[in-house]
Scaffold this motif. Structure first.
Motif, PDB file in Angstrom:
ATOM      1  N   ALA A  57       0.913  -1.289   0.064  1.00 16.34           N
ATOM      2  CA  ALA A  57       0.102  -0.078  -0.064  1.00 16.34           C
ATOM      3  C   ALA A  57       0.882   1.284  -0.042  1.00 16.34           C
ATOM      4  CB  ALA A  57      -0.840  -0.033   1.168  1.00 16.34           C
ATOM      5  N   LEU A  58       0.687   2.120  -1.160  1.00 16.82           N
ATOM      6  CA  LEU A  58       1.427   3.427  -1.053  1.00 16.82           C
ATOM      7  C   LEU A  58       0.816   4.590  -0.148  1.00 16.82           C
ATOM      8  CD1 LEU A  58       3.689   4.677  -2.715  1.00 16.82           C
ATOM      9  CD2 LEU A  58       1.861   5.536  -4.141  1.00 16.82           C
ATOM     10  N   LYS A  59       1.661   4.786   1.012  1.00 20.89           N
ATOM     11  CA  LYS A  59       0.920   5.825   1.827  1.00 20.89           C
ATOM     12  C   LYS A  59       1.752   7.047   1.936  1.00 20.89           C
ATOM     13  CE  LYS A  59      -0.467   2.029   4.939  1.00 20.89           C
ATOM     14  NZ  LYS A  59      -0.221   1.413   6.225  1.00 20.89           N
ATOM     15  N   GLY A  60       1.093   7.974   2.061  1.00 11.07           N
ATOM     16  CA  GLY A  60       1.608   9.514   2.248  1.00 11.07           C
ATOM     17  C   GLY A  60       2.164   9.961   3.760  1.00 11.07           C
ATOM     18  N   THR A  61       2.905  10.993   3.625  1.00  6.69           N
ATOM     19  CA  THR A  61       3.463  11.363   4.743  1.00  6.69           C
ATOM     20  C   THR A  61       2.411  11.377   6.084  1.00  6.69           C
ATOM     21  OG1 THR A  61       3.026  13.674   4.354  1.00  6.69           O
ATOM     22  CG2 THR A  61       5.289  12.797   3.823  1.00  6.69           C
ATOM     23  N   ASN A  62       1.371  11.536   5.947  1.00  9.40           N
ATOM     24  CA  ASN A  62       0.198  11.626   6.995  1.00  9.40           C
ATOM     25  C   ASN A  62      -0.530  10.093   7.384  1.00  9.40           C
ATOM     26  OD1 ASN A  62      -1.563  11.230   4.720  1.00  9.40           O
ATOM     27  ND2 ASN A  62      -2.645  13.105   5.114  1.00  9.40           N
ATOM     28  N   GLY A  63       0.018   9.074   6.476  1.00  4.69           N
ATOM     29  CA  GLY A  63      -0.465   7.724   6.631  1.00  4.69           C
ATOM     30  C   GLY A  63      -1.517   7.396   5.907  1.00  4.69           C
ATOM     31  N   ALA A  64      -2.284   8.574   5.079  1.00  2.30           N
ATOM     32  CA  ALA A  64      -3.209   8.112   4.144  1.00  2.30           C
ATOM     33  C   ALA A  64      -2.782   7.283   3.130  1.00  2.30           C
ATOM     34  CB  ALA A  64      -3.747   9.562   3.812  1.00  2.30           C
ATOM     35  N   VAL A  65      -3.759   6.430   2.664  1.00  2.00           N
ATOM     36  CA  VAL A  65      -3.393   5.523   1.438  1.00  2.00           C
ATOM     37  C   VAL A  65      -3.502   6.222   0.159  1.00  2.00           C
ATOM     38  CG1 VAL A  65      -4.064   3.379   0.205  1.00  2.00           C
ATOM     39  CG2 VAL A  65      -3.925   3.346   2.720  1.00  2.00           C
ATOM     40  N   HIS A  66      -2.556   6.070  -0.560  1.00  2.00           N
ATOM     41  CA  HIS A  66      -2.573   6.855  -2.044  1.00  2.00           C
ATOM     42  C   HIS A  66      -2.360   5.955  -3.132  1.00  2.00           C
ATOM     43  CE1 HIS A  66      -2.413  11.172  -0.622  1.00  2.00           C
ATOM     44  NE2 HIS A  66      -1.475  10.819   0.446  1.00  2.00           N
ATOM     45  N   GLY A  67      -2.581   4.429  -2.913  1.00  2.00           N
ATOM     46  CA  GLY A  67      -2.701   3.719  -4.018  1.00  2.00           C
ATOM     47  C   GLY A  67      -1.917   2.341  -3.567  1.00  2.00           C
ATOM     48  N   ALA A 102       8.707   4.441   7.880  1.00  3.05           N
ATOM     49  CA  ALA A 102       8.050   5.053   8.803  1.00  3.05           C
ATOM     50  C   ALA A 102       7.885   6.517   8.460  1.00  3.05           C
ATOM     51  CB  ALA A 102       9.162   5.059  10.052  1.00  3.05           C
ATOM     52  N   PRO A 103       6.417   7.161   8.662  1.00  2.35           N
ATOM     53  CA  PRO A 103       6.409   8.590   8.516  1.00  2.35           C
ATOM     54  C   PRO A 103       6.892   9.350   9.506  1.00  2.35           C
ATOM     55  CG  PRO A 103       4.164   7.453   9.230  1.00  2.35           C
ATOM     56  CD  PRO A 103       5.278   6.342   9.130  1.00  2.35           C
ATOM     57  N   LYS A 160       8.919  11.169   7.275  1.00  2.64           N
ATOM     58  CA  LYS A 160       9.985  11.457   6.195  1.00  2.64           C
ATOM     59  C   LYS A 160      10.444  10.046   5.486  1.00  2.64           C
ATOM     60  CE  LYS A 160      11.499  15.779   7.865  1.00  2.64           C
ATOM     61  NZ  LYS A 160      12.507  16.534   7.765  1.00  2.64           N
ATOM     62  N   PHE A 161       9.897   8.943   5.994  1.00  4.61           N
ATOM     63  CA  PHE A 161      10.250   7.716   5.060  1.00  4.61           C
ATOM     64  C   PHE A 161      11.722   7.467   4.934  1.00  4.61           C
ATOM     65  CE2 PHE A 161       6.310   8.935   2.985  1.00  4.61           C
ATOM     66  CZ  PHE A 161       5.169   8.358   3.869  1.00  4.61           C
ATOM     67  N   THR A 162      12.739   8.028   5.886  1.00  2.66           N
ATOM     68  CA  THR A 162      13.982   7.788   5.816  1.00  2.66           C
ATOM     69  C   THR A 162      14.449   6.433   6.448  1.00  2.66           C
ATOM     70  OG1 THR A 162      13.975   8.696   8.153  1.00  2.66           O
ATOM     71  CG2 THR A 162      14.463  10.250   6.357  1.00  2.66           C
ATOM     72  N   SER A 163      13.419   5.791   6.953  1.00  2.00           N
ATOM     73  CA  SER A 163      13.583   4.340   7.427  1.00  2.00           C
ATOM     74  C   SER A 163      13.733   3.399   6.152  1.00  2.00           C
ATOM     75  CB  SER A 163      12.534   3.943   8.210  1.00  2.00           C
ATOM     76  OG  SER A 163      11.271   3.789   7.412  1.00  2.00           O
ATOM     77  N   ALA A 164      13.387   3.884   4.830  1.00  2.00           N
ATOM     78  CA  ALA A 164      13.345   2.912   3.752  1.00  2.00           C
ATOM     79  C   ALA A 164      14.937   3.018   3.243  1.00  2.00           C
ATOM     80  CB  ALA A 164      12.495   4.016   2.626  1.00  2.00           C
ATOM     81  N   VAL A 205       7.527  11.882  -0.566  1.00  2.00           N
ATOM     82  CA  VAL A 205       6.093  12.047  -0.344  1.00  2.00           C
ATOM     83  C   VAL A 205       5.091  10.979  -0.384  1.00  2.00           C
ATOM     84  CG1 VAL A 205       6.182  14.238  -1.350  1.00  2.00           C
ATOM     85  CG2 VAL A 205       5.621  12.452  -2.873  1.00  2.00           C
ATOM     86  N   ALA A 206       5.526   9.572  -0.765  1.00  2.00           N
ATOM     87  CA  ALA A 206       4.766   8.402  -0.490  1.00  2.00           C
ATOM     88  C   ALA A 206       5.763   7.235  -0.607  1.00  2.00           C
ATOM     89  CB  ALA A 206       3.878   8.355  -1.631  1.00  2.00           C
ATOM     90  N   CYS A 207       5.394   6.327   0.214  1.00  2.00           N
ATOM     91  CA  CYS A 207       6.269   5.202   0.383  1.00  2.00           C
ATOM     92  C   CYS A 207       5.383   3.797   0.493  1.00  2.00           C
ATOM     93  CB  CYS A 207       7.004   5.172   1.513  1.00  2.00           C
ATOM     94  SG  CYS A 207       8.053   4.092   1.945  1.00  2.00           S
ATOM     95  N   ALA A 208       5.841   2.656  -0.135  1.00  2.00           N
ATOM     96  CA  ALA A 208       4.967   1.334  -0.155  1.00  2.00           C
ATOM     97  C   ALA A 208       6.123   0.403   0.240  1.00  2.00           C
ATOM     98  CB  ALA A 208       4.311   1.214  -1.441  1.00  2.00           C
ATOM     99  N   VAL A 209       5.843  -0.291   1.439  1.00  2.00           N
ATOM    100  CA  VAL A 209       6.711  -1.377   1.720  1.00  2.00           C
ATOM    101  C   VAL A 209       6.170  -2.672   1.093  1.00  2.00           C
ATOM    102  CG1 VAL A 209       7.016  -3.006   3.635  1.00  2.00           C
ATOM    103  CG2 VAL A 209       6.810  -0.859   4.079  1.00  2.00           C
ATOM    104  N   LEU A 210       7.212  -3.402   0.458  1.00  2.00           N
ATOM    105  CA  LEU A 210       6.840  -4.461  -0.636  1.00  2.00           C
ATOM    106  C   LEU A 210       6.947  -5.745   0.217  1.00  2.00           C
ATOM    107  CD1 LEU A 210       9.175  -3.567  -3.557  1.00  2.00           C
ATOM    108  CD2 LEU A 210       6.750  -3.086  -3.311  1.00  2.00           C
TER     109      LEU A 210
END
Length: 174
Positions: free
Chosen positions: A30-40, A76-77, A79-83, A168-173
């Motif tokens: 799930a692709l999530k934004g910086t506020n945790g909302a699902v964006h796709g 982790a929102p 900033k998703f630097t945990s990626a 601005v958006a991140c998805a864990v595979l």
């Protein structure tokens, strides 16, 4: 007659088993934004010489955005630097699809988001593999991987991320 019907059922079942094995060559997130909302949604399918990435996004800023495979399965929102950094197999990492010395396996072409904030795209990468092989780095290694969308387009040359700006958006595979 009954026996051939049963044999047909057994053969059909046996033929279905390989398609179940192919399901293991597919990951999603799930692709999530910086506020945790699902964006796709992000889907990645292993291919003989790379991976096929399918994206369906909504609610992003219109225009071009850099997109990359990142080395860790963490988003982790805010900033998703945990990626972590881009997926790579060699250091120092040299970024850029237009850079003759590039070795950054996480590089992907930019994503265009329409005026309504949506995008649907398929991208093929020969720079990574799903599980390893063909001397390509594996996305699904011990710490997993993620897909990150950036605020600005990637210029395919500037170090370390092509000038693509904030995540601005991140998805864990998985």
């Amino acid at each position: 007659m009954r026996r051939s019907g049963f044999l047909s059922l057994v053969l059909a079942s046996a033929l279905a088993v390989p398609s179940l094995a192919c399901a293991a060559d597919h990951v999603t997130g799930a692709l999530k934004g910086t506020n945790g909302a699902v964006h796709g949604i992000v889907d990645v399918t292993g291919a003989p010489k790379g991976v096929l990435l399918r994206l369906q996004v909504q609610g992003l800023t219109p225009g071009w955005h850099g997109i990359h495979f990142h080395e860790k399965g963490s988003c982790a929102p805010p900033k998703f630097t945990s990626a972590g950094a881009h997926v790579h197999a060699a250091t120092p990492v040299v970024h850029g699809l237009l850079n003759a010395d590039a070795n950054d396996a996480g590089d992907l072409p930019n994503l265009y988001v329409a005026a309504d904030g949506t995008a649907t795209v398929e991208l093929y990468s020969t720079l990574v593999s799903l599980k390893g092989g063909n001397n390509l780095p594996a996305l699904m290694d011990a710490d997993g991987a993620s897909v990150v969308i950036h605020a600005k387009p990637d210029d395919y040359q500037t170090q370390p991320i092509g000038g693509s700006g904030d995540r601005v958006a991140c998805a864990v595979l998985h």
